[in-house]
Scaffold this motif. Structure first.
Motif, short mmCIF file in Angstrom:
data_model
loop_
_atom_site.label_atom_id
_atom_site.label_comp_id
_atom_site.label_asym_id
_atom_site.label_seq_id
_atom_site.Cartn_x
_atom_site.Cartn_y
_atom_site.Cartn_z
N ILE A 2 83.86 10.24 -27.29
CA ILE A 2 85.28 9.90 -27.35
C ILE A 2 85.59 8.68 -28.20
N PHE A 3 84.63 7.79 -28.41
CA PHE A 3 84.90 6.54 -29.11
C PHE A 3 84.69 6.66 -30.62
N PRO A 4 85.56 6.04 -31.43
CA PRO A 4 85.35 6.00 -32.88
C PRO A 4 84.04 5.32 -33.23
N LEU A 5 83.51 5.64 -34.42
CA LEU A 5 82.19 5.17 -34.83
C LEU A 5 82.06 3.66 -34.77
N HIS A 6 83.07 2.94 -35.26
CA HIS A 6 82.95 1.49 -35.37
C HIS A 6 82.91 0.79 -34.02
N MET A 7 83.32 1.50 -32.94
CA MET A 7 83.30 0.89 -31.61
C MET A 7 82.51 1.76 -30.62
N ARG A 8 81.71 2.69 -31.14
CA ARG A 8 81.04 3.63 -30.23
C ARG A 8 80.04 2.92 -29.32
N GLY A 9 79.19 2.08 -29.89
CA GLY A 9 78.24 1.36 -29.05
C GLY A 9 78.95 0.43 -28.08
N LEU A 10 79.98 -0.25 -28.58
CA LEU A 10 80.76 -1.17 -27.74
C LEU A 10 81.48 -0.41 -26.63
N GLY A 11 82.20 0.66 -27.01
CA GLY A 11 82.98 1.41 -26.03
C GLY A 11 82.10 2.05 -24.97
N MET A 12 81.02 2.68 -25.42
CA MET A 12 80.08 3.29 -24.49
C MET A 12 79.45 2.21 -23.61
N GLY A 13 79.09 1.08 -24.21
CA GLY A 13 78.45 0.00 -23.46
C GLY A 13 79.34 -0.56 -22.37
N VAL A 14 80.60 -0.83 -22.70
CA VAL A 14 81.53 -1.40 -21.72
C VAL A 14 81.81 -0.39 -20.61
N SER A 15 82.03 0.87 -20.98
CA SER A 15 82.30 1.90 -19.97
C SER A 15 81.13 2.06 -19.02
N VAL A 16 79.92 2.12 -19.58
CA VAL A 16 78.74 2.30 -18.75
C VAL A 16 78.42 1.02 -17.97
N PHE A 17 78.78 -0.14 -18.53
CA PHE A 17 78.65 -1.39 -17.79
C PHE A 17 79.44 -1.33 -16.49
N MET A 18 80.70 -0.89 -16.58
CA MET A 18 81.52 -0.79 -15.38
C MET A 18 81.01 0.30 -14.44
N LEU A 19 80.48 1.38 -15.01
CA LEU A 19 79.88 2.43 -14.20
C LEU A 19 78.72 1.87 -13.38
N TRP A 20 77.85 1.08 -14.03
CA TRP A 20 76.69 0.53 -13.34
C TRP A 20 77.08 -0.55 -12.34
N VAL A 21 78.10 -1.35 -12.65
CA VAL A 21 78.56 -2.36 -11.70
C VAL A 21 79.05 -1.68 -10.42
N THR A 22 79.84 -0.62 -10.59
CA THR A 22 80.31 0.14 -9.44
C THR A 22 79.14 0.72 -8.65
N ASN A 23 78.18 1.28 -9.38
CA ASN A 23 76.97 1.82 -8.78
C ASN A 23 76.22 0.73 -8.01
N GLY A 24 76.14 -0.45 -8.60
CA GLY A 24 75.41 -1.55 -7.98
C GLY A 24 76.03 -1.97 -6.65
N PHE A 25 77.34 -2.11 -6.63
CA PHE A 25 77.99 -2.52 -5.38
C PHE A 25 77.85 -1.45 -4.30
N LEU A 26 77.94 -0.18 -4.70
CA LEU A 26 77.73 0.89 -3.73
C LEU A 26 76.30 0.86 -3.19
#
Length: 485
Positions: free
Chosen positions: A397-421
């Motif tokens: 879903i993310f444009p090339l210039h922000m793909r690593g950033l966008g994926m990284g931030v989204s997955v960061f929040m995914l893992w934070v949620t996972n961590g608290f659970l």
């Protein structure tokens, strides 16, 4: 599959057909090697399910320090996701995955030889950094090297390897736990297995090419074309390079780079928030609470400890079956429909688990088997309609210039949620039981379903370059359907 593209200048139908030949076999080999990162992701997150009890007994852990030992990997994965996403933007997808293979191996060594909790947590943190990095970089690499016609099924292979890794962990735990339970440090053997796929990933990635889209972004068009010609027919490779170069030049002229582009374009900020929301929603189903603490849930439902260790293999088996079904559907069923079906089924599963736990009293001989069946239904629904689709969606879903950033931030929040659970799940079960825990998951699932229905745009059947145009201009939020032939 061809699409009519109403909002931009790029058209998937203008590309030559994908065709067959040696390039298709080469593409499959590249994907297989890269997905060893997913296999390691799955094994390292799943092995704790059966290793936790003997580990706690040997190291003298209490419920809180058990949570620390488990969640340390998860919180480190959040850091690994965002840092490795950014690292892969600058350093390259291939080199970053090679680095992750080294982290997987070193982290395993620390865990296997850990004399105390501190060294154990250090090893789990290293593994977490590798897991988080793999969860970000491997799907991006697969999406960028895949042709749009089979991007869903190719990128989705990573999630298949994740659940294969988790199933392998459950099966190995069950075998070792029931045959070597008399051996001191049996949990160390469970963890040591992880070193083998780490070595395979390292050696394999040395022979894998870099992402052609990343090469174009860095102005290395000749190298990108050479890579494309190994995984496409020659005419298709030349045509795709033209689309890639066009987008890269437009981004360069517009000065679109990373954070600056995101905060200066409301459409890019919106797609980042959608990615974050989807990652959080996936974790709030509680799927990883089952994958990490399934044995505990089954013991709570009425199984003995050894029986729970064996029964825990069932969710792992259905997860793999669901992943195969998901891959078969991925290029045929729209992402939005997949998400809506998935969140509907998981929410109903949560309600049924809560009702079964409430109506079937402890000591009822059928209680553990009913709850096991419903847990299997939940995991199957999750894997078939949500897990594979979410990771594919985030990678595309993310444009090339922000793909690593966008994926990284989204997955960061995914893992934070996972961590608290992970940190508080056992405490939640202790406080409100299985009944209250799964009713709570059901409420959250209903909210997630509303979020998907209201905000998630469709992406299936589009090249990454065409998607990039529509995301950047905002057309993706207004074009609700496209003609497919």
């Amino acid at each position: 599959m061809a699409t009519s593209h109403t909002a931009g200048g790029l058209s998937e139908s203008n590309l030559p057909p994908l065709g067959t030949g040696p390039h298709r076999k080469r593409l499959g080999v590249v994907a297989l090697i890269a997905t060893f990162g997913g296999l390691l992701f799955g094994y390292d997150t799943g092995v704790i399910n059966g290793a936790l009890r003997p580990m706690a007994a040997e190291l003298g852990l209490n419920p809180f320090t058990e949570g620390v030992a488990t969640s340390s990997l998860i919180f480190a994965a959040a850091i690994g996701a965002v840092t490795c996403g950014r690292l892969s933007d600058g350093w390259g997808r291939r080199k970053t995955i090679i680095l992750l293979a080294v982290l997987f191996f070193v982290g395993t060594v620390f865990v296997v030889f850990a004399p105390n909790l501190a060294v154990l947590v250090l090893g789990r943190v290293l593994l977490g950094l590798a897991v988080g990095g793999a969860s970000t970089v491997v799907p991006v690499f697969l999406a960028e090297i895949a042709p749009y016609e089979i991007r869903g099924s190719l990128a989705g292979r990573n999630e298949l390897m994740i659940v294969v890794g988790q199933l392998a962990a459950f099966v190995i735990n069950a075998i070792i736990g029931n045959t070597l339970d008399h051996v001191e440090g049996v949990w160390r053997i469970m963890f040591a297995i992880c070193a083998l796929p780490a070595i395979a990933l390292f050696v394999g990635m040395l022979r894998v090419p870099e992402s052609p889209r990343w090469l174009v972004e860095k102005g290395r068009n000749d190298e990108a074309l050479a890579v494309l010609k190994t995984v496409r027919s020659e005419d298709r490779a030349i045509a795709e390079l033209g689309d890639l170069a066009k987008i890269a030049e437009e981004e360069k002229e517009a000065g679109q780079i990373g954070w600056r582009a995101v905060f200066s374009n409301k459409n890019l900020l919106r797609i980042l928030l959608i990615g974050i929301g989807l990652g959080i929603a996936q974790q709030l189903t509680g799927i990883n609470s089952i994958m990490y603490f399934g044995q505990t849930v089954l013991i709570e439902s009425g199984f003995s400890e050894s029986a729970a260790l064996i029964a825990n293999v069932a969710p792992g088996v259905i997860a793999v079956i669901g992943a195969f079904i998901a891959l078969a559907m991925m290029d045929r069923l729209d992402r939005r429909k997949t998400f809506i079906i998935g969140f509907s089924l998981t929410t109903v599963s949560h309600l049924l688990i809560g009702i079964a736990s409430m109506t079937l009293q402890v000591g009822n001989p059928i209680r553990p088997f009913v709850i096991l069946f419903l847990v299997v239904v939940f995991v199957g629904s999750m894997q078939t309609f949500l897990n594979v689709a979410v990771w594919v969606y985030l990678s595309e879903i993310f444009p090339l210039h922000m793909r690593g950033l966008g994926m990284g931030v989204s997955v960061f929040m995914l893992w934070v949620t996972n961590g608290f659970l992970s940190l508080y799940f056992l405490s939640l079960v202790d406080a409100v039981g299985i009944t209250g825990t799964f009713f709570l998951f059901a409420v959250v699932g209903a909210l997630a379903l509303l979020f998907v229905w209201r905000f998630i745009p469709e992406t299936r059947g589009r090249t990454l370059e065409a998607l990039e145009e529509d995301v950047t201009t905002g057309a993706i939020y207004t074009v609700k359907s496209r003609v497919r032939t």
